[in-house]
Scaffold this active site. Structure first.
Site, PDB file in Angstrom:
ATOM      1  N   CYS A 131       0.810  -1.231   0.000  1.00 31.09           N
ATOM      2  CA  CYS A 131       0.000   0.000   0.000  1.00 31.09           C
ATOM      3  C   CYS A 131       0.834   1.267   0.000  1.00 31.09           C
ATOM      4  CB  CYS A 131      -0.951   0.007   1.197  1.00 31.09           C
ATOM      5  SG  CYS A 131      -0.096   0.056   2.806  1.00 31.09           S
ATOM      6  N   SER A 135      30.814  64.944  47.828  1.00 27.61           N
ATOM      7  CA  SER A 135      31.250  66.320  47.599  1.00 27.61           C
ATOM      8  C   SER A 135      32.295  66.720  48.624  1.00 27.61           C
ATOM      9  CB  SER A 135      30.051  67.275  47.675  1.00 27.61           C
ATOM     10  OG  SER A 135      29.409  67.178  48.931  1.00 27.61           O
ATOM     11  N   ASP A 168      35.206  70.657  44.579  1.00 27.83           N
ATOM     12  CA  ASP A 168      34.854  72.044  44.293  1.00 27.83           C
ATOM     13  C   ASP A 168      35.985  73.008  44.620  1.00 27.83           C
ATOM     14  OD1 ASP A 168      32.596  73.013  43.002  1.00 27.83           O
ATOM     15  OD2 ASP A 168      31.887  74.071  44.785  1.00 27.83           O
ATOM     16  N   LYS A 221      27.853  77.368  45.479  1.00 27.02           N
ATOM     17  CA  LYS A 221      28.449  76.516  46.509  1.00 27.02           C
ATOM     18  C   LYS A 221      28.086  75.041  46.333  1.00 27.02           C
ATOM     19  CE  LYS A 221      28.395  80.637  49.299  1.00 27.02           C
ATOM     20  NZ  LYS A 221      27.609  81.459  50.204  1.00 27.02           N
ATOM     21  N   ASP A 241      19.477  71.747  51.284  1.00 23.28           N
ATOM     22  CA  ASP A 241      18.767  70.491  51.502  1.00 23.28           C
ATOM     23  C   ASP A 241      17.310  70.724  51.883  1.00 23.28           C
ATOM     24  OD1 ASP A 241      19.493  71.663  53.852  1.00 23.28           O
ATOM     25  OD2 ASP A 241      20.577  69.965  54.659  1.00 23.28           O
TER      26      ASP A 241
END
Length: 989
Positions: A23, A272, A308, A449, A688
């Site tokens: 087949c 800083s 700075d 500053k 701040d």
């Protein structure tokens, strides 16, 4: 056979051949061998033997030829479908695969014309049943094999339980609020209300019962007492809703992972420094080393150091620090040591072998300590060399002049020491990025500053790394808890909490303070009482260091979800703590939204232009909309649009340093919003307070994080003069804010986003220096009363006695209950009370006058950097006496009250028994002042308990003045003699 039209394998879809000659049923070799191993030798379609000759070979050949010629397109289509089915994974829908195989079987059956007659009782083809049965068995076999493999690879039960726990932790909240117990908070609130009522009754009595014989003294005392009552209200009611918080670092790791593949957000550290002679490089270096060694993925940490003062000493010491970090960082992480600042780690007086299990730890620790001592010698040599500046200026090692020889006129400088392009540690691992930054300074430009230096770091970091979070530290505040960043991320990265959080503030803790904390350097009452109260409102104030920011909040944006608007313009304390409906947008945000709509329309119009580059279009839009706010840097502007951080893809890595130099130029901020609405806000030496206030006005909230092990530790000025100058600078900043447009009394009402109790706390923050005026007057009153024989209170009645006792009792009970829920000691509370008087009659008074002179005459206030202690002797700085004009007012008040006490007792001895009763009240009043100034008196005495010469001269001068005043008053003259003298004066003798 595939070329002749035979389809692929009916089972797996691979290349096949005709297993059944009868087949032409197609199977591949692997499936055919598997069937043979299981004992199946018959075709699943026709039932014939595999490989058996076809009884009707000729007919079969004709049929196969017909398939090749007539049905080639159909076979090709089926082949396509089966090939697609074979590409499906084992996890795909089995029904789809079965349907494809059935289609294939039906197609082959119809074409071959074989097997259509072989049906079972239900009419279903027998071959189809066999195919399905065979497929099911094959799937069961594969499933059992997969199950066995999965079982072999499965981790032990304990690991599975741990994985399930980690998975559960990943969905748990990263932090929680721990409310104060009602047993502690309810009595505390009740006593506050009672004290408020008693205070009102007390003022009613004082105002309605004047002392006419000493009306000036009485009026002065009443005014002072009313101000003290107002000041108490400002300080007390923001503490109405105190809370505690708890973090879960393990859940953070479970949710976002750890190591190289971690989902934790990057963080940029800012350090800083200004003057390396006042801020020793060794202290700054320890801060940097503790940052580089934090317990956080190294690729997500960057450290920016702002110099700075453009000092070559800072630059060279940072180069030495970068080299030493290659040894120090792997040592810290290997042995999990705490703290990770070498100076403070090696100076600990603890058992450093506790919990250490590595045999090599002692040997490596000894070697590391020797390396650190050699490193200290190199730093000390640099400091010694920097004491005398050469006439021609400093020369770098390559022979070129140091660009920062003139600290007021020099170009911008950036140097990357460590990081992706820098050296690795001695174990070969990557180190966090370390960047030296010194912004450009030129004459004629305002530099603002510390606030200006921080804004320069914001821009530089945005160009180079652009982490979504920023953690800033003073140069003398080192990382004491290596998990501090993770503690902050428990709030920032928690979706249920972090959306509206602008910053996480950690308390300040200090090393090197004397045991009695003579000058209240620890400031425990503020950090453990006031800040917890503010955390229950809209969040703690920003105190200048130890704070982790959300970068977008620094850019002036509002929170994603706006806070509630009060129902009316006047809000009570109860409604300030409770959430309300969503607030409407302010005019400013509506204007911003309209600008965004205009930008969107502009984008639409630009898209209509043919061949218009997308990158150029976005850059043009950014410049048009943001250059007036952020400045003329396209790379920086593009970075502000990236909420989750990261360097813009359009940025050219080779030009990033050049762009970073551009954004720190001295003229970059001109005609922009920097310092006004963006970044650290200008206008006060205490930038701040102003910066945090602006964020809270926009609707952000902040978080107060108090881990069990302090996150950061710093050094405090334990010397009296330095401590008073520090307090003077803080008070001066508050006065500057009070006299500016940002005063909380009238600023920030437009959007209604600042809660009323939060506003009350900010008003207290900027008003407290003015308490020095009534405080000085009130501290002088007892001495004046003793010298004049008068008093500010009339003879007490029974009702008046009740009000006085009620007020004193309520003050004491309020303090006791406050100590109870906050957990601080009575000694810390008493030191705070003492220094409130010492600072109030000295530094705060000078701050008020300096602030007023600055406003009226335009006199600039010089920013004085607080010198860091370098004395090798324990508490050596405590006994150093440094004369300053700030010491004059408290010295005068102290001497005045001592003279008054002596004069009072002398007068009582001469006046008889009746005068002793009123004397006790006056002496108690004077002793109250002297007790509060006692730490100041000890500071004047110095180490050897000897008063300095300048103080002796002042005391003699003041004593002489008051002696002359005493003689003028004549307290020894009796009342009868006075009457006789006055009577004789009316007659011409």
């Amino acid at each position: 056979m595939m070329e002749s039209g035979v389809p692929p394998c009916a089972a797996c879809g691979d290349d096949a051949h005709a297993a059944c000659r009868a087949c032409s049923y197609a199977l591949c070799k692997a499936c055919l061998d598997e069937d043979a191993a299981e004992g199946r030798t018959t075709c699943a379609r026709c039932g014939g033997e595999y490989g058996a000759p076809d009884p009707a070979h000729g007919q079969g050949a004709v049929v196969e030829e017909e398939v090749e010629e007539s049905h080639e397109p159909a076979a090709g289509g089926v082949r396509e479908r089966v090939t697609m089915a074979s590409q499906l994974s084992d996890h795909q829908d089995e029904g789809v695969h079965a349907r494809t195989m059935s289609t294939h079987a039906r197609t082959i059956s119809s074409v071959s014309g074989v097997g259509s007659e072989l049906n079972d009782e239900s009419g279903k083809p027998i071959w189809k049943n066999r195919v399905e049965s065979w497929k099911e068995k094959k799937k069961e076999k594969k499933a059992s094999a997969k199950k066995a493999a999965a079982k072999a690879q499965a981790p032990p039960v304990e690991e599975q339980i741990m994985d399930e726990k980690d998975l559960t932790d990943a969905y748990e909240p990263l932090s929680r609020i721990i409310p104060i117990s009602k047993n502690k908070l309810t009595p505390y609130r009740a006593v506050i209300i009672m004290r408020l009522v008693v205070l009102g009754l007390f003022f009613h009595y004082r105002i309605t019962n004047p002392v006419y014989s000493a009306f000036g003294l009485w009026m002065t005392s009443v005014i002072c007492e009313i101000w003290f009552g107002f000041s108490w209200i400002l300080d007390q009611f923001p503490k109405w809703c105190p809370i505690n918080r708890e973090t879960y670092v393990d859940r953070l790791i479970a949710r976002y992972g750890d190591g190289e593949d971690s989902g934790l957000a990057p963080v940029d550290f800012f350090v800083s420094t200004v003057d390396p002679l006042k801020e020793p490089p060794l202290i700054t270096a320890n801060t940097v080393l503790s940052i580089l060694a934090v317990d956080y993925p190294v690729e997500k940490i960057s450290c920016y150091v702002s110099d700075d003062g453009s000092a070559m000493l800072t630059f060279e010491s940072l180069a030495e620090t970068a080299e030493f970090a290659r040894r120090w960082v792997p040592f810290c992480k290997k042995y999990s040591i705490e703290p990770r600042a070498p100076e403070f780690y090696f100076s600990q007086k603890i058992d450093y072998l506790k919990d250490k299990i590595h045999p090599s730890f002692v040997k490596e620790r000894r070697a590391m300590k020797r390396d650190y001592e050699e490193y200290k010698v190199r730093i000390n040599a640099l400091v010694a060399k920097a004491q005398k500046t050469p006439e021609e200026g400093w020369i770098m090692q390559d022979g070129t002049p140091w660009p920062g020889n003139n600290p007021r006129d020099h170009p911008g400088m950036i140097q990357v020491f460590l990081g992706e392009t820098g050296a690795r540690d001695f174990d070969g691992n990557e180190l966090p990025r370390l960047v030296y930054v010194s912004r450009e300074k030129r004459p004629g430009y305002q530099h603002h500053k510390k606030a200006g230096a921080m804004n320069a770091l914001v821009r530089v970091s945005a160009v180079l790394t652009n982490a979504p979070y920023i953690l800033n530290l003073d140069c003398d505040h080192y990382v004491n808890n290596s998990k501090a960043v993770r503690e902050a991320m428990c709030f920032m990265m928690d979706p249920s909490v972090g959306r509206d959080v602008c910053y996480v503030q950690f308390p300040q803790r200090f090393d090197g303070i004397d045991r009695s904390d003579r000058y209240a350097n620890r400031n425990v009452v503020f950090f453990d009482v006031n800040m917890k109260g503010l955390d229950g409102l809209q969040g703690p104030v920003y105190v200048g260091t130890g704070c982790c920011f959300y970068r977008q909040a620094l850019y002036g944006y509002g929170p994603p979800s706006l806070p509630a608007l009060p129902k009316s313009s006047v809000c009570s304390w109860c409604c300030c703590c409770c959430p309300k409906k969503k607030a409407e947008k302010s005019e400013k945000e509506m204007h911003r939204d309209s600008r965004r709509e205009d930008l969107e329309s502009a984008i639409f119009n630009l898209r209509e232009i043919d061949n218009y580059d997308e990158y150029e279009r976005s850059m043009l839009i950014s410049q048009m909309s943001f250059e007036k706010s952020f400045g003329l840097s396209s790379v920086f502007i593009e970075s502000t649009l990236m909420e989750n951080g990261g360097v813009p893809e359009s940025a050219n890595p080779s030009t990033l340093i050049k762009e970073a130099i551009h954004v720190i130029s001295c003229g970059y901020e001109e005609k922009t919003e920097w310092g006004k609405e963006i970044g650290w806000i200008y206008g006060s030496v205490t930038e701040d307070i102003l910066t945090g206030f602006k964020m809270h006005c926009r609707g952000w909230r902040s978080i107060y994080c108090m881990p069990i092990r302090p996150a950061f530790k710093g050094s405090a000025p334990i010397n009296l003069s330095d401590r008073l100058h520090q307090v003077l600078r803080w008070a001066l900043g508050s006065v500057e804010i009070f006299l500016s447009r940002h005063c909380p009394l009238w600023y920030g009402y437009g959007g209604g986003r600042l809660k009323w109790l939060q506003r009350l706390s900010y008003i207290n923050t900027i008003v407290y220096p003015f308490t020095s005026l009534p405080l000085i007057a009130y501290c002088c009153l007892p001495a004046i009363c003793l010298l004049t024989g008068k008093f500010i209170i009339p003879t007490l009645s029974n009702a008046a006695t009740i009000w006085f006792l009620g007020l004193f009792i309520s003050i004491i009970v309020t303090s006791v209950l406050e100590l109870r829920w906050s957990g601080i000691g009575i000694e810390d509370w008493w030191r705070n009370e003492q220094f409130w008087v010492i600072g109030g009659v000295s530094a705060h008074l000078f701050a008020v006058f300096q602030g007023i002179l600055k406003m009226i005459a335009g006199l600039d206030t010089n920013f004085t950097v607080t010198a860091k202690a370098t004395d090798d002797t324990e508490f050596g700085e405590l006994y150093v006496f440094k004369w300053t004009t700030v010491l004059i007012p408290p010295t005068s008040i102290l001497v005045l009250n001592l003279v008054g006490v002596v004069a009072g007792f002398s007068d009582a001895l001469n006046s008889g028994y009746e005068s002793w009763g009123p004397l006790f009240g006056k002496v108690f009043f004077a002793m109250w002042v002297i007790m509060h100034l006692y730490p100041f008196l000890k500071g004047l005495m110095g180490r050897q308990n000897r008063t300095p010469t300048i103080v002796v001269l002042w005391s003699v001068l003041l004593a002489s003045v008051f002696s002359l005043l005493w003689v003028k008053i004549d307290p020894f003259i009796g009342s009868s003699e006075t009457t006789t003298t006055n009577s004789c004066a009316n007659f011409d003798c």
